[in-house]
Design a protein around this motif. Sequence first.
Motif, mmCIF file in Angstrom:
data_model
loop_
_atom_site.group_PDB
_atom_site.id
_atom_site.type_symbol
_atom_site.label_atom_id
_atom_site.label_comp_id
_atom_site.label_asym_id
_atom_site.label_seq_id
_atom_site.Cartn_x
_atom_site.Cartn_y
_atom_site.Cartn_z
ATOM 1 N N ARG A 99 4.634 8.249 -4.110
ATOM 2 C CA ARG A 99 3.578 7.300 -4.496
ATOM 3 C C ARG A 99 4.183 6.008 -5.042
ATOM 4 N NH1 ARG A 99 -0.684 11.363 -7.580
ATOM 5 N NH2 ARG A 99 -1.440 12.436 -5.696
ATOM 6 N N ALA A 100 5.240 6.127 -5.844
ATOM 7 C CA ALA A 100 5.914 4.943 -6.370
ATOM 8 C C ALA A 100 6.554 4.141 -5.244
ATOM 9 C CB ALA A 100 6.966 5.348 -7.413
ATOM 10 N N LEU A 101 7.165 4.825 -4.295
ATOM 11 C CA LEU A 101 7.770 4.129 -3.149
ATOM 12 C C LEU A 101 6.713 3.421 -2.314
ATOM 13 C CD1 LEU A 101 10.334 6.852 -2.078
ATOM 14 C CD2 LEU A 101 10.897 4.548 -2.890
ATOM 15 N N GLY A 102 5.537 4.030 -2.183
ATOM 16 C CA GLY A 102 4.452 3.438 -1.401
ATOM 17 C C GLY A 102 3.945 2.134 -1.969
ATOM 18 N N LYS A 103 4.220 1.878 -3.243
ATOM 19 C CA LYS A 103 3.802 0.627 -3.885
ATOM 20 C C LYS A 103 4.839 -0.479 -3.725
ATOM 21 C CE LYS A 103 1.119 3.084 -7.365
ATOM 22 N NZ LYS A 103 1.013 3.443 -8.787
ATOM 23 N N ARG A 104 5.962 -0.156 -3.115
ATOM 24 C CA ARG A 104 7.057 -1.118 -2.932
ATOM 25 C C ARG A 104 6.998 -1.732 -1.543
ATOM 26 N NH1 ARG A 104 11.252 -0.897 -6.740
ATOM 27 N NH2 ARG A 104 10.538 0.346 -8.495
ATOM 28 N N ALA A 105 7.651 -2.860 -1.407
ATOM 29 C CA ALA A 105 7.795 -3.485 -0.088
ATOM 30 C C ALA A 105 8.882 -2.709 0.656
ATOM 31 C CB ALA A 105 8.181 -4.955 -0.235
ATOM 32 N N LEU A 106 8.472 -2.025 1.710
ATOM 33 C CA LEU A 106 9.397 -1.211 2.491
ATOM 34 C C LEU A 106 9.500 -1.772 3.902
ATOM 35 C CD1 LEU A 106 8.102 2.317 1.386
ATOM 36 C CD2 LEU A 106 10.132 1.128 0.550
ATOM 37 N N PRO A 107 10.570 -1.446 4.607
ATOM 38 C CA PRO A 107 10.661 -1.866 6.007
ATOM 39 C C PRO A 107 9.462 -1.347 6.802
ATOM 40 C CG PRO A 107 12.776 -1.017 5.232
ATOM 41 C CD PRO A 107 11.777 -0.735 4.153
ATOM 42 N N SER A 108 9.081 -2.068 7.839
ATOM 43 C CA SER A 108 7.884 -1.726 8.623
ATOM 44 C C SER A 108 7.996 -0.376 9.334
ATOM 45 C CB SER A 108 7.590 -2.825 9.639
ATOM 46 O OG SER A 108 8.684 -2.960 10.533
ATOM 47 N N ASP A 109 9.204 0.129 9.522
ATOM 48 C CA ASP A 109 9.374 1.408 10.225
ATOM 49 C C ASP A 109 9.417 2.602 9.266
ATOM 50 O OD1 ASP A 109 11.811 0.758 9.088
ATOM 51 O OD2 ASP A 109 13.003 1.395 10.805
ATOM 52 N N VAL A 110 8.997 2.396 8.008
ATOM 53 C CA VAL A 110 9.000 3.464 7.009
ATOM 54 C C VAL A 110 7.562 3.845 6.690
ATOM 55 C CG1 VAL A 110 9.588 4.074 4.629
ATOM 56 C CG2 VAL A 110 11.197 2.734 6.008
ATOM 57 N N GLU A 111 7.295 5.149 6.754
ATOM 58 C CA GLU A 111 5.986 5.685 6.380
ATOM 59 C C GLU A 111 6.163 6.635 5.208
ATOM 60 O OE1 GLU A 111 2.504 8.713 7.990
ATOM 61 O OE2 GLU A 111 4.102 8.113 9.358
#
Length: 180
Positions: free
Chosen positions: A25-37
């Motif tokens: 959930r914390a990672l989901g709030k971060r700007a991640l590369p577009s190929d990461v789900e």
Amino acid sequence: MGKTLVLGLGNVLMGDEGIGVYVVRALGKRALPSDVECLDGGTGGFTLLEPLESADRIILIDAAADDNPIGTVTRTTPRFSRDYPPTLTAHDVGMKDLLDMFYIQGGHHEIVLYAITIDPQQPIRMSLSAEGEKAAAVAVYQILAELSPVPSRAERTPASPPTPQLTCQLAIPTQQGLTR
């Protein structure tokens, strides 16, 4: 590289046992590369087989009841259920079976496991302990570093270190006191 699935596992009704879900959930709030789900897998089971099969790379985050000190974040690459550290609840069996089924069906994707050692004697609560919060922050940091694209040699520019700004004052004793 294709799609990366970041899958957090655990039961948030059991405090630190749900640490994998808190991390994802914390990672989901971060700007991640577009190929990461990022996926909250909860206590998972075979319903997670499809998302695992559709990913090229898998990062699992789960609580572990191993011999490491509480709060230890361990990165491993499990190949079979015997490589998976012990956990505390029913998803232990489900996740181990799921990994075996994934490989039996021809799964050949890279799997990375972040196992976070928790206290198996913790009280039931719907939040992380202080140790769990610290360990979750460490795991988020490590996973973000792993997900960060490495720039190619052509993209790298040599950075010159900043010139240090140093200010010194020297006090010299005199008969009237200190002068600068």
